[in-house]
Design an enzyme around this catalytic site. Structure first.
Site, PDB file in Angstrom:
ATOM      1  N   TYR A 181     -10.929  -6.869  10.756  1.00  0.00           N
ATOM      2  CA  TYR A 181     -10.074  -6.328   9.691  1.00  0.00           C
ATOM      3  C   TYR A 181     -10.053  -7.276   8.505  1.00  0.00           C
ATOM      4  CZ  TYR A 181      -6.168  -4.593   6.971  1.00  0.00           C
ATOM      5  OH  TYR A 181      -5.405  -4.116   5.945  1.00  0.00           O
ATOM      6  N   ASN A 206      -3.245  -3.202  12.281  1.00  0.00           N
ATOM      7  CA  ASN A 206      -4.671  -2.905  12.091  1.00  0.00           C
ATOM      8  C   ASN A 206      -5.114  -1.666  12.873  1.00  0.00           C
ATOM      9  OD1 ASN A 206      -4.529  -5.232  10.675  1.00  0.00           O
ATOM     10  ND2 ASN A 206      -5.853  -6.461  12.014  1.00  0.00           N
ATOM     11  N   ASN A 217     -11.649  30.988 -22.199  1.00  0.00           N
ATOM     12  CA  ASN A 217     -12.529  29.932 -21.689  1.00  0.00           C
ATOM     13  C   ASN A 217     -12.408  29.796 -20.162  1.00  0.00           C
ATOM     14  OD1 ASN A 217     -13.243  29.245 -24.343  1.00  0.00           O
ATOM     15  ND2 ASN A 217     -11.443  27.921 -24.537  1.00  0.00           N
ATOM     16  N   SER A 221       0.834  -1.219   0.000  1.00  0.00           N
ATOM     17  CA  SER A 221       0.000   0.000   0.000  1.00  0.00           C
ATOM     18  C   SER A 221       0.859   1.256   0.000  1.00  0.00           C
ATOM     19  CB  SER A 221      -0.924   0.006   1.222  1.00  0.00           C
ATOM     20  OG  SER A 221      -0.182  -0.176   2.406  1.00  0.00           O
ATOM     21  N   THR A 249     -35.827  30.700 -12.270  1.00  0.00           N
ATOM     22  CA  THR A 249     -36.244  29.330 -11.978  1.00  0.00           C
ATOM     23  C   THR A 249     -36.322  28.662 -13.349  1.00  0.00           C
ATOM     24  OG1 THR A 249     -38.592  29.843 -12.139  1.00  0.00           O
ATOM     25  CG2 THR A 249     -37.626  29.986  -9.939  1.00  0.00           C
ATOM     26  N   HIS A 250     -35.982  27.407 -13.406  1.00  0.00           N
ATOM     27  CA  HIS A 250     -35.926  26.690 -14.693  1.00  0.00           C
ATOM     28  C   HIS A 250     -34.999  27.387 -15.695  1.00  0.00           C
ATOM     29  CE1 HIS A 250     -39.608  24.652 -13.207  1.00  0.00           C
ATOM     30  NE2 HIS A 250     -39.922  25.863 -12.790  1.00  0.00           N
ATOM     31  N   GLN A 289      -7.452  -1.958   2.925  1.00  0.00           N
ATOM     32  CA  GLN A 289      -6.287  -1.251   2.397  1.00  0.00           C
ATOM     33  C   GLN A 289      -6.606  -0.601   1.043  1.00  0.00           C
ATOM     34  OE1 GLN A 289      -2.238  -3.017   2.524  1.00  0.00           O
ATOM     35  NE2 GLN A 289      -2.370  -3.055   0.300  1.00  0.00           N
ATOM     36  N   SER A 312      -7.601  29.059 -26.655  1.00  0.00           N
ATOM     37  CA  SER A 312      -7.673  27.925 -27.562  1.00  0.00           C
ATOM     38  C   SER A 312      -6.406  27.858 -28.403  1.00  0.00           C
ATOM     39  CB  SER A 312      -8.901  28.111 -28.465  1.00  0.00           C
ATOM     40  OG  SER A 312      -8.724  27.429 -29.683  1.00  0.00           O
TER      41      SER A 312
END
Ligand code: ARG
Length: 492
Positions: free
Chosen positions: A318, A111, A286, A24, A156-157, A323, A278
Site C-alpha cells: 500500500y 488498507n 442544437n 479523502s 466509407t470515408h 488514495q 441559442s
C-alpha cells in the site's frame, strides 16, 4: 471527537491545509455505505470466531445498522478525519464507548478496508451500467425491427459508398455495445473478489475467516495473496478502460446523430428535450446532449490515464498515492449509467427521415459496385475488368448504355450490348433496393438477413441479461443475509 487513529504515535496540531490535503473525504462519499457493510461483515466474523464477545458485537452493531438505515451522519465526513473509515470509527466509538468501539478494527487495516469498499462500489456501478447497456441494446433492436426495409446510404470515408438499410446501421451499434457489455461483464470475475482480511498487507494473527466475510459481502472468492490484495488497483483501471471503450462506441454514435441532424444531411430529427437553442439565434435547435455525450469518452480517457499513471511506479504494497486514484475512479465510472440511458432515450424518441435516406441512397454512384457485380455475373468478366468498365462510366458522369458500352470497348476491346446488355438491365442494377436485397450473406444488410440477425441478437441479449441477473441476485441475497444477521446480533 478527535480522529481515533492519530492519538497514539503522533503529536502536533495539523493545519487545516494539511488535514484537508491528506483527507479523502470528498471521494469517500462514494464508499460510505459500502464501508458500513464491510464493518458489519467484519464485526460479525469477529463475533463468530470469538475474537470479540457477542455483547460487544451487539453494542457495536446497533449504531452501524442505524447508520446503514438512516445514512452516514454528516459529522463522519468532517475533514479532520483522514477518511471515512476513521470518521465512522470515531463516531462509533463516541456512541458505543471506547471499550466496544476500540475493538472493531481488530485484525484489519484501512488498507484492506478501502480496497474492499472500492470493489463493492465498483461492482455496484458495473451492475447499473450493464443494465443500462441492456436497455440501450433493446432500444436499438426495437428501432431496427421497424426499419428492416428502410434503404439508406452507407458510408466509407464519409462518402456515399453503397446502399444499406437503417436496421443494418443500428444493429452495427447494437453489436458493438454487445462487446462493450461482455468486456464489462468479464471484468466482474476479477473485480468481485474480496481483499478483506489482508489487513495492512501481511494479514493478521487473529483466527479470522476471510472466506466468511467474502461470502457475506457477495464476493465470488478471495484476492488470495494479501499483499496484492491491498496493493492492486488494476481492477479499477480495468473497469475505467472497459468504460472508456464503451463511451467510445457511444461517442461515435453521437457523432453520427450530430451529423445526421444537420440541415444538409437531415436524416434524423432529435426530440427537442435533447436539444438546446441559442441565446442569440432564435431559430437554432442544437444537438447539445449528443455533443456532450460525444465528449464524455475524452474526459473518461483522462481519468483512466490518471489512474494508471498514479499506480504505474508504485512499489509493493500500500502507498498513499492509491488514495489519489479514487477521485478519478468515481468521477470516471459514476456518470456512465446516465450517459447510456441518455443515448437510449435519444434513439427511442428520434424521428428518422426515411424519405431523405432513400433519396440519398443511390447518390454518388453508390450502386456502381452492384452494377460491376452484375457485369461479372452476366458476362463472366473478371471483377477487376468490370470495375474498370464501370469506373470509366463514372468518370464520364453517367451510367447510360452508351457510356458503359464505350467503356467496355475501351477496356476489353469488345461490346457488351452485342452480348445483350440493355439500359433496363443497367437501371435495374442501379436501383438501391436491388443491391441491398442481394446482399443477403449472414450479417449483411438485406431485409432477409437483417430479420435473421435480429433473432440471433435477441438470443444473445436475453442470455446476457440472464447472466447479469443471476450475478446480481447472488450479490443481493448475500447482502440481504448480512443485514439479517447483523440485525439478529444487534438484538441479542
Ligand atoms: N483513505 C485511504 C485510501 O483511500 C485509506 C487507507 C489508508 N491507509 C494508510 N495506510 N494510510 O487509500
Amino acid at each position: 471527537m478527535k480522529d481515533v487513529i492519530r492519538q497514539g504515535r503522533l503529536s502536533g496540531e495539523r493545519t487545516q491545509d494539511i488535514e484537508s490535503f491528506l483527507s479523502s473525504m470528498e471521494a469517500d462519499r462514494f464508499i460510505a455505505e459500502p464501508d458500513l457493510l464491510v464493518d458489519m461483515a467484519h464485526l460479525l466474523m469477529l463475533a463468530r470466531q470469538n475474537i470479540v464477545p457477542q455483547e460487544i458485537a451487539s453494542t457495536l452493531m446497533k449504531p452501524l445498522l442505524t447508520m446503514f438505515q438512516e445514512g452516514v451522519p454528516d459529522d463522519a465526513f468532517d475533514e479532520q478525519y483522514e477518511d471515512i473509515h476513521a470518521g465512522i470509527e470515531s463516531g462509533l466509538t463516541r456512541k458505543a464507548g471506547p471499550e466496544a468501539g476500540g475493538r472493531l478494527h481488530i485484525g484489519r487495516s484501512r488498507n484492506d478496508e478501502v480496497a474492499t469498499c472500492i470493489r463493492i462500489k465498483t461492482r455496484n456501478e458495473v451492475f447499473e451500467q450493464l443494465h443500462a447497456i441492456i436497455r440501450l441494446r433493446r432500444v436499438l433492436m426495437n428501432r431496427a425491427r421497424e426499419c428492416t426495409d428502410t434503404i439508406m446510404p452507407g458510408f466509407t470515408h464519409l462518402q456515399h459508398a453503397q446502399p444499406t438499410t437503417l436496421a443494418h446501421h443500428l444493429l452495427a451499434y447494437e453489436q458493438a455495445f454487445g462487446r462493450d457489455f461482455s468486456r464489462l461483464y468479464d471484468s466482474l470475475s476479477r473485480v468481485n473478489l474480496s481483499p478483506l482480511g489482508a489487513a495492512a498487507f501481511a494479514s493478521t494473527g487473529y483466527p479470522i475467516d476471510r472466506k466468511m466475510t467474502a461470502d457475506m459481502l457477495g464476493f465470488d472468492g478471495l484476492v488470495l495473496n494479501t499483499m496484492d490484495a491491498v496493493a492492486g488497483r488494476d481492477t479499477a483501471a480495468e473497469v475505467l478502460a472497459a468504460d472508456t471503450l464503451l463511451l467510445t462506441t457511444l461517442s461515435r454514435f453521437c457523432e453520427e446523430l450530430v451529423i445526421w441532424s444537420s440541415a444538409f444531411v437531415k436524416f434524423v430529427d432529435l426530440n427537442e428535450i435533447y436539444c438546446s437553442t441559442s441565446s442569440i439565434m432564435p431559430q437554432k435547435k442544437n444537438p447539445d446532449v449528443a455533443e456532450i455525450l460525444r465528449s464524455r469518452a475524452g474526459s473518461l480517457l483522462g481519468e483512466f490515464v490518471s489512474a494508471i499513471t498514479i499506480t504505474k511506479g508504485l512499489p509493493m504494497s500500500y502507498n498513499r498515492d492509491l488514495q489519489d486514484l479514487n477521485p478519478h475512479l468515481w468521477r470516471g465510472i459514476t456518470g456512465i449509467r446516465r450517459d447510456i440511458d441518455l443515448l437510449a432515450g435519444m434513439i427511442r424518441t428520434a424521428r428518422f427521415d426515411t424519405d431523405r435516406m432513400s433519396e440519398e441512397a443511390g447518390k454518388g454512384f453508390s450502386t456502381a459496385t452492384e452494377l460491376a457485380d452484375q457485369l461479372v455475373r452476366q458476362y463472366d468478366l473478371p471483377f477487376r475488368t468490370a470495375h474498370h468498365i464501370v469506373g470509366h462510366a463514372v468518370r464520364e458522369g453517367e451510367m447510360t448504355i452508351r457510356t458503359l458500352d464505350d467503356a467496355a470497348v475501351e477496356v476489353t476491346g469488345s461490346s457488351l450490348t452485342s452480348r445483350g446488355l440493355t439500359q433496363k438491365i443497367i437501371d435495374k442494377a442501379l436501383e438501391p433496393a436491388t443491391g441491398v436485397a442481394i446482399r443477403s450473406a449472414v450479417g449483411g444488410p438485406a431485409p432477409a438477413a437483417i430479420k435473421d440477425a435480429i433473432k440471433m441478437r435477441e438470443q444473445v441479449l436475453s442470455d446476457d441479461e440472464a447472466a447479469l441477473l443471476q450475478r446480481e441476485t447472488t450479490v443481493e441475497e448475500s447482502i440481504a443475509g448480512l443485514i439479517r444477521e447483523a440485525k439478529r446480533i444487534a438484538d441479542l
